[in-house]
Design a protein around this motif. Structure first.
Motif, short mmCIF file in Angstrom:
data_model
loop_
_atom_site.label_atom_id
_atom_site.label_comp_id
_atom_site.label_asym_id
_atom_site.label_seq_id
_atom_site.Cartn_x
_atom_site.Cartn_y
_atom_site.Cartn_z
N ILE A 79 0.91 -1.15 0.00
CA ILE A 79 0.00 0.00 0.00
C ILE A 79 0.95 1.20 0.00
O ILE A 79 1.88 1.27 0.81
CB ILE A 79 -0.96 -0.03 1.22
CG1 ILE A 79 -1.82 1.24 1.32
CG2 ILE A 79 -0.25 -0.26 2.53
CD1 ILE A 79 -2.93 1.15 2.40
N ILE A 103 -5.36 1.75 -12.04
CA ILE A 103 -4.73 0.46 -12.34
C ILE A 103 -3.85 0.09 -11.16
O ILE A 103 -2.95 0.85 -10.78
CB ILE A 103 -3.86 0.52 -13.63
CG1 ILE A 103 -4.62 1.15 -14.80
CG2 ILE A 103 -3.33 -0.88 -13.97
CD1 ILE A 103 -5.86 0.43 -15.24
N GLY A 104 -4.12 -1.09 -10.55
CA GLY A 104 -3.37 -1.53 -9.37
C GLY A 104 -4.15 -1.29 -8.10
O GLY A 104 -3.78 -0.47 -7.27
N THR A 105 -5.25 -2.03 -7.91
CA THR A 105 -6.13 -1.84 -6.75
C THR A 105 -5.41 -2.08 -5.43
O THR A 105 -5.64 -1.34 -4.46
CB THR A 105 -7.31 -2.85 -6.80
OG1 THR A 105 -7.85 -2.87 -8.12
CG2 THR A 105 -8.39 -2.51 -5.79
N GLN A 110 -6.29 3.61 -2.31
CA GLN A 110 -6.33 4.72 -3.27
C GLN A 110 -7.73 4.83 -3.90
O GLN A 110 -8.25 5.93 -4.09
CB GLN A 110 -5.26 4.50 -4.36
CG GLN A 110 -5.36 5.41 -5.57
CD GLN A 110 -4.79 6.80 -5.36
OE1 GLN A 110 -3.59 7.01 -5.33
NE2 GLN A 110 -5.68 7.78 -5.21
N ILE A 127 -3.63 -9.37 -9.55
CA ILE A 127 -3.53 -10.53 -8.64
C ILE A 127 -4.93 -10.83 -8.08
O ILE A 127 -5.52 -10.01 -7.37
CB ILE A 127 -2.52 -10.26 -7.50
CG1 ILE A 127 -1.12 -10.02 -8.08
CG2 ILE A 127 -2.50 -11.41 -6.49
CD1 ILE A 127 -0.05 -9.64 -7.06
N ASP A 152 -5.57 -7.66 -16.48
CA ASP A 152 -4.34 -6.92 -16.76
C ASP A 152 -4.75 -5.49 -17.14
O ASP A 152 -5.38 -5.27 -18.18
CB ASP A 152 -3.60 -7.61 -17.92
CG ASP A 152 -2.32 -6.88 -18.29
OD1 ASP A 152 -2.06 -5.79 -17.75
OD2 ASP A 152 -1.57 -7.42 -19.13
N GLY A 153 -4.40 -4.55 -16.30
CA GLY A 153 -4.80 -3.16 -16.49
C GLY A 153 -4.20 -2.48 -17.72
O GLY A 153 -4.60 -1.36 -18.06
#
Ligand code: SAH
Length: 230
Positions: A79, A103-105, A110, A127, A152-153
């Motif tokens: 994080i 993109i990328g939770t 965020q 993931i 895949d973002g």
């Protein structure tokens, strides 16, 4: 009678003081790590006061939740440092009518911050386990304007495009062209670019018609942007 009242009050006071302990830490984080470092947008500062960061970190790091650093969230991911989340949120100039793609939770933090400010948030995590955990967390915490998906973002989220802004929280070797395509005219994207083992640069991308302006705003260090087939 008085004795009984005191006995009944104790657990309540303990709970209250625990909640206050984090609230104070959260307000101090906003003051020292954000307001004192030139984060000025009131809606951004309010979002950081409202979202409980300790609900987004693993149990064993709960007492570190408001420190000035990134924390591990499992699967080799982190994080981000609170200041970095604030900086990336402020620079896209979010407003209440915006639709934002992340993109990328990761932990979902965020996304939760964005959700307090803008109308709709779409967030993609590669993931599967993290996507599941973040999706459940955001649902349990009643963030109804966030949609999470496992993918895949690199390809963005075409169905909901175009976006007023895109926030990428993993470092890519180059700016994925599909993301530029899915940005609205006049929209902004913030993305760390560079190789995992060298200094990366945080880039601000602004799209105006056919023209895309890109500027480097600061050196950073992020986990790598991975690809679905790797
Ligand atoms: N925004 C997150 C930070 C997570 S770290 C938070 O607030 O907690 C970056 C995340 O990006 C990691 O969870 C990683 O798995 C994810 N990621 C890396 N490459 C990706 C890709 N191509 N598509 C979607 N997510 C990706």
């Amino acid at each position: 009678m008085i004795k009984l009242m005191i006995i009944l009050l104790i657990p309540f006071l303990v709970l209250l003081s625990q909640e206050d302990e984090y609230k104070q830490a959260r307000y101090e984080m906003v003051k020292h790590q954000m307001a004192n470092r030139n984060i000025n947008d009131k809606s951004v500062l309010d979002a950081f006061r409202a979202v409980k960061r300790h609900e987004f970190v693993p149990e064993k790091f709960i007492d570190n939740a408001y420190e000035d650093r990134p924390l591990p969230i499992g699967y080799g991911q982190t994080i981000s440092q609170p200041y970095m989340v604030a900086y990336m949120t402020e620079i896209i100039k979010p407003d209440e009518n915006h639709k934002v793609l992340e993109i990328g939770t990761g932990s979902g933090y965020q996304a939760a911050i964005l959700a307090k400010i803008v109308k709709e948030v779409y967030t993609i995590e590669i993931i599967e386990e993290l996507e599941n955990e973040a999706g459940k967390r955001l649902k349990d915490l009643d963030f109804e304007n966030v949609s999470v998906k496992n993918a895949d973002g690199y390809y963005g989220w075409q169905e909901h495009a175009p976006f007023d802004a895109i926030v990428v929280t993993a470092a890519a070797e180059y700016i994925p062209p599909p993301l530029i395509k899915q940005l609205k005219d006049g929209g902004k994207m913030i993305i760390p670019v560079g190789s995992p083992f060298f200094t990366q640069r945080l880039m601000l991308v602004e799209k105006n018609g056919e023209e895309t302006k890109t500027k480097s705003v600061m050196p950073v260090r992020f986990v790598p942007f991975t690809r679905g087939n790797e």
